[in-house]
Write a protein that holds these residues in place. Structure first.
Motif, short mmCIF file in Angstrom:
data_model
loop_
_atom_site.label_atom_id
_atom_site.label_comp_id
_atom_site.label_asym_id
_atom_site.label_seq_id
_atom_site.Cartn_x
_atom_site.Cartn_y
_atom_site.Cartn_z
N VAL A 1 -29.32 59.66 16.06
CA VAL A 1 -29.11 58.90 14.82
C VAL A 1 -29.07 59.83 13.61
N GLY A 2 -28.20 59.51 12.69
CA GLY A 2 -28.12 60.25 11.42
C GLY A 2 -29.08 59.65 10.40
N GLY A 3 -28.99 60.18 9.19
CA GLY A 3 -29.90 59.69 8.14
C GLY A 3 -29.22 59.55 6.80
N ASN B 1 -34.07 71.67 12.34
CA ASN B 1 -33.84 72.83 11.45
C ASN B 1 -32.96 72.44 10.27
N PRO B 2 -33.31 72.96 9.07
CA PRO B 2 -32.43 72.71 7.93
C PRO B 2 -31.08 73.40 8.11
N TYR B 3 -30.13 73.05 7.29
CA TYR B 3 -28.76 73.59 7.30
C TYR B 3 -27.95 73.15 8.51
N PHE B 4 -28.47 72.20 9.26
CA PHE B 4 -27.68 71.63 10.36
C PHE B 4 -27.41 70.16 10.07
N THR B 5 -26.59 69.55 10.89
CA THR B 5 -26.31 68.12 10.73
C THR B 5 -26.69 67.41 12.02
N THR B 6 -26.71 66.10 11.95
CA THR B 6 -27.00 65.35 13.17
C THR B 6 -25.79 65.36 14.11
N ASP B 7 -24.60 65.73 13.61
CA ASP B 7 -23.47 65.90 14.53
C ASP B 7 -23.71 67.11 15.43
N LEU C 1 -24.43 59.08 22.40
CA LEU C 1 -23.81 58.31 21.32
C LEU C 1 -24.35 58.80 19.98
N LYS C 2 -23.44 59.20 19.11
CA LYS C 2 -23.86 59.63 17.77
C LYS C 2 -23.61 58.50 16.78
N ILE C 3 -24.68 58.03 16.17
CA ILE C 3 -24.55 56.95 15.19
C ILE C 3 -24.96 57.50 13.82
N1 UDP Z 1 -30.50 67.39 8.77
C1 UDP Z 1 -30.93 68.70 8.94
N2 UDP Z 1 -30.90 69.27 10.17
C2 UDP Z 1 -30.44 68.62 11.27
C3 UDP Z 1 -29.97 67.30 11.10
C4 UDP Z 1 -30.00 66.71 9.86
O1 UDP Z 1 -31.35 69.33 7.97
O2 UDP Z 1 -30.45 69.19 12.37
C5 UDP Z 1 -30.64 66.73 7.45
C6 UDP Z 1 -29.53 67.05 6.48
O3 UDP Z 1 -30.10 67.13 5.19
C7 UDP Z 1 -28.64 65.84 6.56
C8 UDP Z 1 -29.64 64.73 6.79
O4 UDP Z 1 -30.63 65.33 7.63
O5 UDP Z 1 -27.91 65.63 5.38
C9 UDP Z 1 -29.09 63.49 7.44
O6 UDP Z 1 -28.31 63.84 8.57
P1 UDP Z 1 -26.72 63.66 8.60
O7 UDP Z 1 -26.13 63.97 7.27
O8 UDP Z 1 -26.20 64.42 9.76
O9 UDP Z 1 -26.65 62.10 8.87
P2 UDP Z 1 -25.36 61.14 9.05
O10 UDP Z 1 -24.26 61.66 8.17
O11 UDP Z 1 -24.98 61.23 10.48
O12 UDP Z 1 -25.89 59.80 8.67
#
Ligand code: UDP
Length: 240
Positions: free
Chosen positions: A54-56, A139-145, A13-15
């Motif tokens: 979880v995202g941030g 790692n930077p430049y990635f997303t939590t998706d 689950l991606k939140i």
């Molecule tokens: N982030 C990252 N590497 C990762 C996952 C996240 O650098 O593997 C950083 C990135 O700066 C991102 C932030 O963490 O903007 C928060 O994650 P994300 O935007 O995916 O969160 P969400 O949109 O799901 O709340």
């Protein structure tokens, strides 16, 4: 006790961070976190193995910080730390309602959480614990998706459940365009080619290359995760 037949037995689950904040807001809303935790508890009660990424974004996004002049990688590390704050809030709330959890971080901070160890995560899941993955990919430049797709593949989840605030994937933003049409099903390539923006292309490609379906659904509608797991058609399924 007999368990209801479930369609998906192991899920990731991606939140996103915004699901843990009020409105479009900033920070952590404990009433929102409690609602999310209640949804997760329902899923646990079905006997489904559940990992959560979880995202941030409700606290910090590296890309936004870099537009304000900050070094992108530093901003991204701050974003990854933000996901850990959310993970701890979710863990605490879940444990208060009797759900056993473990947080595993992609960036080590052993005083507060376990480091990510795939085999250990698998074992927790087998034992019925909810594993909350924090720190994205590390790692930077990635997303939590993308991190959700990666961990989803690693734990051999059958599907990624991507929580949003709308009913699924639309032809355009349904909050801005009244003519936006919802898809019940869509292919990975269409999501990428039409730039539907529901997940970044890296995340979609990773799922596509490994045949991992994604269901995009509205987390704000009570019972939606349970409906999905019981096989009801909820949201939009990305596959093909
Ligand atoms: N982030 C990252 N590497 C990762 C996952 C996240 O650098 O593997 C950083 C990135 O700066 C991102 C932030 O963490 O903007 C928060 O994650 P994300 O935007 O995916 O969160 P969400 O949109 O799901 O709340």
């Amino acid at each position: 006790m007999d368990q209801a037949p479930v369609k998906w037995k192991k899920v990731l689950l991606k939140i996103g961070g915004e699901s843990l904040a009020e409105g479009e807001g900033y920070g952590i809303s404990f009433s929102r976190v409690r609602l999310v935790a209640a949804e997760i508890k329902d899923v646990k009660d079905l006997g489904v193995q559940i990992g959560i990424m979880v995202g941030g974004g409700n606290i910090f996004r590296g890309e936004a910080a870099s537009k304000g002049g900050m070094d992108r990688a530093t901003g991204d590390y701050m974003g990854m730390l933000a996901t850990i704050l959310n993970a701890l809030a979710l863990q605490d709330t879940l444990e208060k309602i009797g759900v056993v959890t473990r947080v595993q971080t992609a960036i080590e901070m052993q005083e507060i959480a376990e480091p990510y160890i795939r085999r250990r995560a698998l074992r927790h899941l087998e034992k019925g614990r909810v594993v909350i993955f924090a720190g994205g990919t590390g790692n930077p430049y990635f997303t939590t998706d993308t991190a959700a797709a990666l961990r989803g593949l690693e734990i051999e989840a059958e599907v990624i459940l991507k929580a949003t605030k709308v009913e699924g994937i639309y032809s355009s933003d349904p909050l801005k365009d009244k003519k936006a049409e919802k898809f019940d099903e869509i292919s990975y390539t269409e999501v990428i080619n039409r730039r539907l923006g529901i997940m970044d292309a890296t995340a979609i490609s990773l799922c596509m290359d490994n045949y991992l379906p994604i269901i995009v659904f509205n987390l704000q509608k009570r019972g939606n995760i349970k409906r999905i797991l019981l096989g009801e058609k909820v949201g939009t399924i990305v596959g093909g």
